[in-house]
Design an enzyme around this catalytic site. Structure first.
Site, PDB file in Angstrom:
ATOM      1  N   TYR A 140      18.320  44.492 -23.264  1.00  0.00           N
ATOM      2  CA  TYR A 140      17.222  45.394 -22.887  1.00  0.00           C
ATOM      3  C   TYR A 140      17.564  46.819 -23.314  1.00  0.00           C
ATOM      4  O   TYR A 140      16.792  47.482 -24.028  1.00  0.00           O
ATOM      5  CB  TYR A 140      16.980  45.322 -21.377  1.00  0.00           C
ATOM      6  CG  TYR A 140      16.058  46.402 -20.851  1.00  0.00           C
ATOM      7  CD1 TYR A 140      14.754  46.515 -21.328  1.00  0.00           C
ATOM      8  CD2 TYR A 140      16.488  47.297 -19.870  1.00  0.00           C
ATOM      9  CE1 TYR A 140      13.904  47.511 -20.849  1.00  0.00           C
ATOM     10  CE2 TYR A 140      15.646  48.287 -19.385  1.00  0.00           C
ATOM     11  CZ  TYR A 140      14.355  48.395 -19.871  1.00  0.00           C
ATOM     12  OH  TYR A 140      13.519  49.373 -19.397  1.00  0.00           O
TER      13      TYR A 140
HETATM   14  N1  LIG Z   1       9.944  50.851 -13.850  1.00  0.00           N
HETATM   15  C1  LIG Z   1      11.125  51.380 -14.142  1.00  0.00           C
HETATM   16  O1  LIG Z   1      11.951  51.665 -13.269  1.00  0.00           O
HETATM   17  C2  LIG Z   1      11.482  51.689 -15.576  1.00  0.00           C
HETATM   18  C3  LIG Z   1      12.738  52.284 -15.823  1.00  0.00           C
HETATM   19  C4  LIG Z   1      13.080  52.569 -17.138  1.00  0.00           C
HETATM   20  C5  LIG Z   1      12.199  52.295 -18.170  1.00  0.00           C
HETATM   21  N2  LIG Z   1      11.002  51.689 -17.901  1.00  0.00           N
HETATM   22  C6  LIG Z   1      10.106  51.419 -19.037  1.00  0.00           C
HETATM   23  O2  LIG Z   1       8.826  51.911 -18.715  1.00  0.00           O
HETATM   24  C7  LIG Z   1       7.815  51.093 -19.322  1.00  0.00           C
HETATM   25  C8  LIG Z   1       6.831  50.629 -18.272  1.00  0.00           C
HETATM   26  O3  LIG Z   1       7.533  49.882 -17.283  1.00  0.00           O
HETATM   27  P1  LIG Z   1       6.834  49.271 -16.000  1.00  0.00           P
HETATM   28  O4  LIG Z   1       7.790  49.416 -14.881  1.00  0.00           O
HETATM   29  O5  LIG Z   1       5.455  49.789 -15.873  1.00  0.00           O
HETATM   30  O6  LIG Z   1       6.818  47.728 -16.422  1.00  0.00           O
HETATM   31  P2  LIG Z   1       5.663  46.630 -16.289  1.00  0.00           P
HETATM   32  O7  LIG Z   1       6.316  45.344 -16.656  1.00  0.00           O
HETATM   33  O8  LIG Z   1       4.997  46.733 -14.973  1.00  0.00           O
HETATM   34  O9  LIG Z   1       4.640  47.071 -17.403  1.00  0.00           O
HETATM   35  C9  LIG Z   1       4.735  46.700 -18.747  1.00  0.00           C
HETATM   36  C10 LIG Z   1       3.394  46.148 -19.191  1.00  0.00           C
HETATM   37  O10 LIG Z   1       3.515  45.815 -20.582  1.00  0.00           O
HETATM   38  C11 LIG Z   1       2.874  44.572 -20.802  1.00  0.00           C
HETATM   39  N3  LIG Z   1       3.555  43.897 -21.912  1.00  0.00           N
HETATM   40  C12 LIG Z   1       4.837  43.454 -21.932  1.00  0.00           C
HETATM   41  N4  LIG Z   1       5.103  42.920 -23.122  1.00  0.00           N
HETATM   42  C13 LIG Z   1       3.976  43.022 -23.865  1.00  0.00           C
HETATM   43  C14 LIG Z   1       3.637  42.654 -25.190  1.00  0.00           C
HETATM   44  N5  LIG Z   1       4.515  42.070 -25.982  1.00  0.00           N
HETATM   45  N6  LIG Z   1       2.383  42.922 -25.635  1.00  0.00           N
HETATM   46  C15 LIG Z   1       1.474  43.533 -24.816  1.00  0.00           C
HETATM   47  N7  LIG Z   1       1.741  43.895 -23.546  1.00  0.00           N
HETATM   48  C16 LIG Z   1       2.985  43.651 -23.094  1.00  0.00           C
HETATM   49  C17 LIG Z   1       3.012  43.784 -19.521  1.00  0.00           C
HETATM   50  O11 LIG Z   1       1.965  42.829 -19.349  1.00  0.00           O
HETATM   51  C18 LIG Z   1       2.984  44.875 -18.456  1.00  0.00           C
HETATM   52  O12 LIG Z   1       1.700  45.019 -17.888  1.00  0.00           O
HETATM   53  C19 LIG Z   1       8.577  49.978 -20.029  1.00  0.00           C
HETATM   54  O13 LIG Z   1       8.718  50.340 -21.375  1.00  0.00           O
HETATM   55  C20 LIG Z   1       9.923  49.954 -19.330  1.00  0.00           C
HETATM   56  O14 LIG Z   1      10.923  49.441 -20.156  1.00  0.00           O
HETATM   57  C21 LIG Z   1      10.625  51.393 -16.632  1.00  0.00           C
END
Ligand SMILES: NC(=O)c1ccc[n+]([C@@H]2O[C@H](COP(=O)([O-])OP(=O)(O)OC[C@H]3O[C@@H](n4cnc5c(N)ncnc54)[C@H](O)[C@@H]3O)[C@@H](O)[C@H]2O)c1
Length: 341
Positions: free
Chosen positions: A152
């Site tokens: 990741y």
């Molecule tokens: N939540 C956290 O603490 C956190 C921390 C660091 C980084 N991030 C990053 O922030 C971003 C958002 O995270 P989040 O917590 O909202 O996650 P989440 O999983 O709730 O949201 C991601 C969304 O992307 C969609 N998705 C995933 N793969 C896909 C694909 N191949 N094609 C189309 N849609 C796709 C999913 O359906 C989901 O709705 C991500 O890039 C994650 O890596 C989040």
């Protein structure tokens, strides 16, 4: 302003879309509603956004390049915020290929869209996990991120590098954000707060790794999306534009690339919290004690994350500030209401 948000049915994308709609912008969401966690939660988030007249969405995968291009072309965005990804540190041990598909191929497709449409600003999510085995705290953007501990983190580090190359070659101003453990209402069921709240309410044991000696820079989601909203206007200037005539002043600790309109910015709370204190805050809010199952540190996990957010503050005048007890209380209220418990 017209904003194209990938991952709009996800936790952070949903909150960002809501904020931008409230501010009077138009949003086109793009999300494949993957089944990594309960799809109904994603459908509910999209359904809520659809109540707003300035929200439209395409439900398709990033890997489907023609669908992504068609949606973005129709939306003609001023700004693209790329949040869709295969997230989760632990799942990357079980299903590494999902990270290659979504985070490498998917992000490349977003970069290609940005190359074709030339938005004013492209902003993309990276993660505090890129700091990996670096143990110098707090994590500053200038520190080493060469030792990822999971695939990741490696794919997110690759996204930072890919976007830099594209910004250099094609000139699209790009900001990468490194998020630190985001939490709040409508949060992700795979994350600690959700699992702990469920466990405490159901009276089932909750897994506490590294025997509770874990520290996280928990960032409340409203603070996070507020910071993103402000960073949209902090467009990284191209090297040739960094002159007083262009109204540019150097900023201490800036991560601007010497070769591209590109920078990376931490978004965290600048305050690390002990996991056991976090658990106690949930217990206090739920009014029940947790059954603690103390476990060793999991492979790929890090005992502590802590953000230096001075660059964010210098760029936007803002830094996340919600105390974790207040954020936990808001989450527990939402959880109970959503699940009717
Ligand atoms: N939540 C956290 O603490 C956190 C921390 C660091 C980084 N991030 C990053 O922030 C971003 C958002 O995270 P989040 O917590 O909202 O996650 P989440 O999983 O709730 O949201 C991601 C969304 O992307 C969609 N998705 C995933 N793969 C896909 C694909 N191949 N094609 C189309 N849609 C796709 C999913 O359906 C989901 O709705 C991500 O890039 C994650 O890596 C989040």
């Amino acid at each position: 302003m017209r904003v194209f948000i990938t991952g709009s049915a996800g936790f952070i994308g949903f909150h960002l879309a809501r904020l931008l709609l409230q501010q009077g912008h138009s949003v086109h969401g793009f999300d494949g509603l993957t089944d990594y966690y309960d799809v109904r939660l994603k459908q509910r988030r999209h359904a809520l956004l659809r109540e707003h007249p300035n929200f439209t969405a395409t439900e398709a995968m990033l890997e489907d390049a023609p669908a992504l291009q068609k949606a973005a072309q129709a939306a003609q965005p001023d700004v693209i915020v790329h949040l869709a990804a295969q997230a989760g540190v632990r799942y990357s041990l079980e299903n590494p290929r999902a990270y290659i598909d979504a985070n490498l191929v998917g992000t490349f497709n977003v970069l290609e869209v940005a190359r074709a449409l030339k938005p004013r600003h492209l902003l993309m999510a990276s993660t505090s996990s890129v700091y990996g085995a670096n143990s110098e705290m707090p994590f500053g953007e200038q520190q080493k991120t060469d030792w990822p501990l999971t695939l990741y983190a490696a794919t997110k580090k690759a996204n930072e590098a890919m976007s830099h190359a594209w910004a250099h070659i094609h000139g699209v101003p790009t900001t990468m954000f490194r998020f630190f453990t985001v939490y709040g209402p409508w949060g992700r069921p795979d994350m600690a707060l959700f699992k702990f709240t469920r466990g405490i309410l159901e009276g089932t044991p909750i897994d506490i790794y590294n025997h509770g000696d874990m520290w996280r820079d928990f960032t409340y989601v409203d603070d996070l999306v507020r910071a993103i909203g402000l960073l949209i206007d902090a467009v990284p200037p191209a090297p040739g534009e960094r002159t007083p005539e262009h109204g540019w002043q150097p900023i201490e600790g800036d991560t601007l690339s010497p070769a591209a309109p590109w920078r990376v910015v931490n978004i965290g709370n600048s305050d690390k919290v002990r996991l056991l204190d976090f658990v106690e805050a949930i217990e206090a809010e739920v009014g029940q004690r947790a059954v603690r199952k103390l476990l060793p540190l999991q492979t790929g996990d890090v005992p502590a994350t802590w953000a230096d957010c001075s660059l964010l503050q210098r760029l936007t005048g803002y830094r996340p500030h919600t105390p974790f007890r207040q954020g936990v209380a808001a989450f527990v209220r939402w959880y109970r209401d959503y699940h009717g418990v």
